[in-house]
Design an enzyme around this catalytic site. Sequence first.
Site, mmCIF file in Angstrom:
data_model
loop_
_atom_site.group_PDB
_atom_site.id
_atom_site.type_symbol
_atom_site.label_atom_id
_atom_site.label_comp_id
_atom_site.label_asym_id
_atom_site.label_seq_id
_atom_site.Cartn_x
_atom_site.Cartn_y
_atom_site.Cartn_z
ATOM 1 N N ASP A 22 0.669 -1.254 0.026
ATOM 2 C CA ASP A 22 -0.111 0.119 -0.008
ATOM 3 C C ASP A 22 0.783 1.289 0.045
ATOM 4 O O ASP A 22 1.934 1.517 0.561
ATOM 5 C CB ASP A 22 -0.857 0.150 1.209
ATOM 6 C CG ASP A 22 -1.526 -1.149 1.426
ATOM 7 O OD1 ASP A 22 -1.292 -2.159 0.853
ATOM 8 O OD2 ASP A 22 -2.419 -1.104 2.645
ATOM 9 N N PHE A 78 1.939 -0.848 9.994
ATOM 10 C CA PHE A 78 1.012 -1.164 9.083
ATOM 11 C C PHE A 78 0.574 0.171 8.393
ATOM 12 O O PHE A 78 1.197 1.338 8.736
ATOM 13 C CB PHE A 78 -0.334 -1.671 9.441
ATOM 14 C CG PHE A 78 -0.094 -3.482 9.360
ATOM 15 C CD1 PHE A 78 1.168 -3.820 9.360
ATOM 16 C CD2 PHE A 78 -1.169 -4.017 9.440
ATOM 17 C CE1 PHE A 78 1.112 -5.214 9.193
ATOM 18 C CE2 PHE A 78 -1.116 -5.462 9.360
ATOM 19 C CZ PHE A 78 0.067 -6.234 8.912
ATOM 20 N N GLU A 204 -10.600 -2.171 4.182
ATOM 21 C CA GLU A 204 -9.290 -1.521 4.520
ATOM 22 C C GLU A 204 -9.062 -0.132 4.063
ATOM 23 O O GLU A 204 -9.706 0.162 3.015
ATOM 24 C CB GLU A 204 -8.024 -2.532 3.821
ATOM 25 C CG GLU A 204 -8.457 -3.931 4.565
ATOM 26 C CD GLU A 204 -7.052 -4.804 3.941
ATOM 27 O OE1 GLU A 204 -6.791 -5.848 4.775
ATOM 28 O OE2 GLU A 204 -6.957 -4.887 2.829
ATOM 29 N N TRP A 286 -3.945 -8.713 -4.322
ATOM 30 C CA TRP A 286 -3.426 -9.906 -3.010
ATOM 31 C C TRP A 286 -3.673 -11.306 -3.882
ATOM 32 O O TRP A 286 -2.936 -11.975 -3.060
ATOM 33 C CB TRP A 286 -4.365 -9.417 -1.714
ATOM 34 C CG TRP A 286 -3.771 -8.482 -0.963
ATOM 35 C CD1 TRP A 286 -4.467 -7.408 -0.550
ATOM 36 C CD2 TRP A 286 -2.380 -8.308 -0.228
ATOM 37 N NE1 TRP A 286 -3.685 -6.571 0.208
ATOM 38 C CE2 TRP A 286 -2.373 -7.240 0.251
ATOM 39 C CE3 TRP A 286 -1.263 -9.056 -0.408
ATOM 40 C CZ2 TRP A 286 -1.261 -6.753 1.015
ATOM 41 C CZ3 TRP A 286 -0.191 -8.775 0.381
ATOM 42 C CH2 TRP A 286 -0.175 -7.521 1.092
HETATM 43 C C1 FRU Z 1 -3.782 -3.475 2.847
HETATM 44 C C2 FRU Z 1 -3.318 -3.829 3.942
HETATM 45 C C3 FRU Z 1 -3.864 -2.977 4.902
HETATM 46 C C4 FRU Z 1 -2.681 -3.230 5.925
HETATM 47 C C5 FRU Z 1 -1.440 -3.477 5.291
HETATM 48 C C6 FRU Z 1 -0.474 -4.403 5.741
HETATM 49 O O1 FRU Z 1 -3.226 -4.160 1.431
HETATM 50 O O2 FRU Z 1 -3.854 -5.205 4.369
HETATM 51 O O3 FRU Z 1 -4.990 -3.158 5.509
HETATM 52 O O4 FRU Z 1 -2.401 -2.112 6.910
HETATM 53 O O5 FRU Z 1 -1.973 -3.965 4.117
HETATM 54 O O6 FRU Z 1 0.650 -4.506 4.851
#
Ligand code: FRU
Length: 472
Positions: A22, A78, A204, A286
């Site tokens: 991200d 994160f 997210e 993902w």
């Molecule tokens: C989204 C995510 C977020 C998290 C991060 C972890 O792609 O899953 O929710 O903060 O990636 O790397």
Amino acid sequence: SLYHEQYRPQFHFSPKAHWMNDPNGMVYMNGTYHLFFQYYPDGTTWGPMHWGHTTSKDLIHWEEQSIALYPDSLGYIFSGSAVVDINNTSGFGKDGKPPMVAIYTYHDPVKEKTGSSQFESQAIAYSLDAGRTWTKYSGNPVLQNPGIRDFRDPKVSWYAPAKKWIMTLATQDRITFYSSPNLKQWTKESDFGAAKGAHGGVWECPDLFPLTYQGKEIWVLIVNINPGGPNGGSATQYFTGNFNGHTFTPGDTLTKWIDYGPDEYAGITWSNTGKQKIFLGWMSNWQYANEVPTSPWRSASTIPRTLSLKKTDGVYRVASVPVKEVDKQIATSQTFKNITADFAHQPAAKPLKISLQADASHDFELTFLYADDQKVKVGYHASTKEYYIDRTNAGEHSFNRSFASIHHAPRFSGEKEINMTLILDAASVELFADEGLTVMTSIFFIKSPLQVINSLSSLKNIRIETLNGIWP
Ligand code: FRU
């Protein structure tokens, strides 16, 4: 050589080496766009998360900086956001210099293993040298977990009418809004979304900001979701409506997507850019992000996109188009008019910007042809009113069974003429149709360079522009 390896994007940011996901902490300050990102510096798959950092003066050329945030005893770092605390509400500023403050999620892998659901919390760090070095706040975390497994990705912005910060947080199957006078103490305001929008996966990376439509302020709430996207896996949905400093009220009940393709995720906007909103996403999914065949890096960002509001059939929609800075990179431009059929053009081996106009009453298709009959096809079906990108014969796909597929997106415009812009890079194509009302991003992995652009259908015109690459 570095930045010129096989499949390396020549017009998109990617880290020199190692894993990225991200975009994080996107903030504009003193003429510089900062882009932080989920980063694992010890490998090319997802691992203990850091914040990597890159900067740009023009959103096109990027200079990678040293790692901004390292994991510590509270957990991995994160996703989250960054703000310029102009009024020094946090008190972190010094000698009249406003601090840059990052608001991020701690993900505690040790607590996670105990079976507790309270392993994610929100924390802050500040920088007094414009994002170069960071100090984590001694009072972290600033927002404790109330017992929600997925409790992350804070996007913070200043809400001027009430002179307070608003945190938009993804909380499993909904968004929770918090407010704060100083970025340190947070009060819950409300929840949104338990029964609204798409829920094929966990919510997210949200974002909340106003845009104006004919002088009227409309609020946009971005909610990334994984899985459950319109073409499988992860994608970016959004709502339009009203935010009054406490609650968000949607203006309609539709499920809308910023980008219908498979490869834009976790997209959010830069802070501190005034009325202009600039969006960028992670150019992967993902479903296969950990498996794509690149080395020594993994993943790139999308092209930065300017957002605006449009209205079709009484519905507000967010349109995105490549930032205007893209055009400063145009090296050559050729326009071909009134194409009847059998169009073939051999472009230079560079990133391309392609703009075409076609009659919406019939199908059309552009084929990007590479060696060994490998191809990417981009087109429109008039009968179903759908755009598509076909990567079924687009090079390497054996790394994941769901990769070689055709992706579709609806057309919303009722105009008789279709306008389409494509940004074609070494390993991606981004489609912007009808001034950005429909957007799709797809990545692909073809070893050889592009040979020919083909069209067998009639087009009103097509402009093919070569873009100067962004790496030295
Ligand atoms: C989204 C995510 C977020 C998290 C991060 C972890 O792609 O899953 O929710 O903060 O990636 O790397």
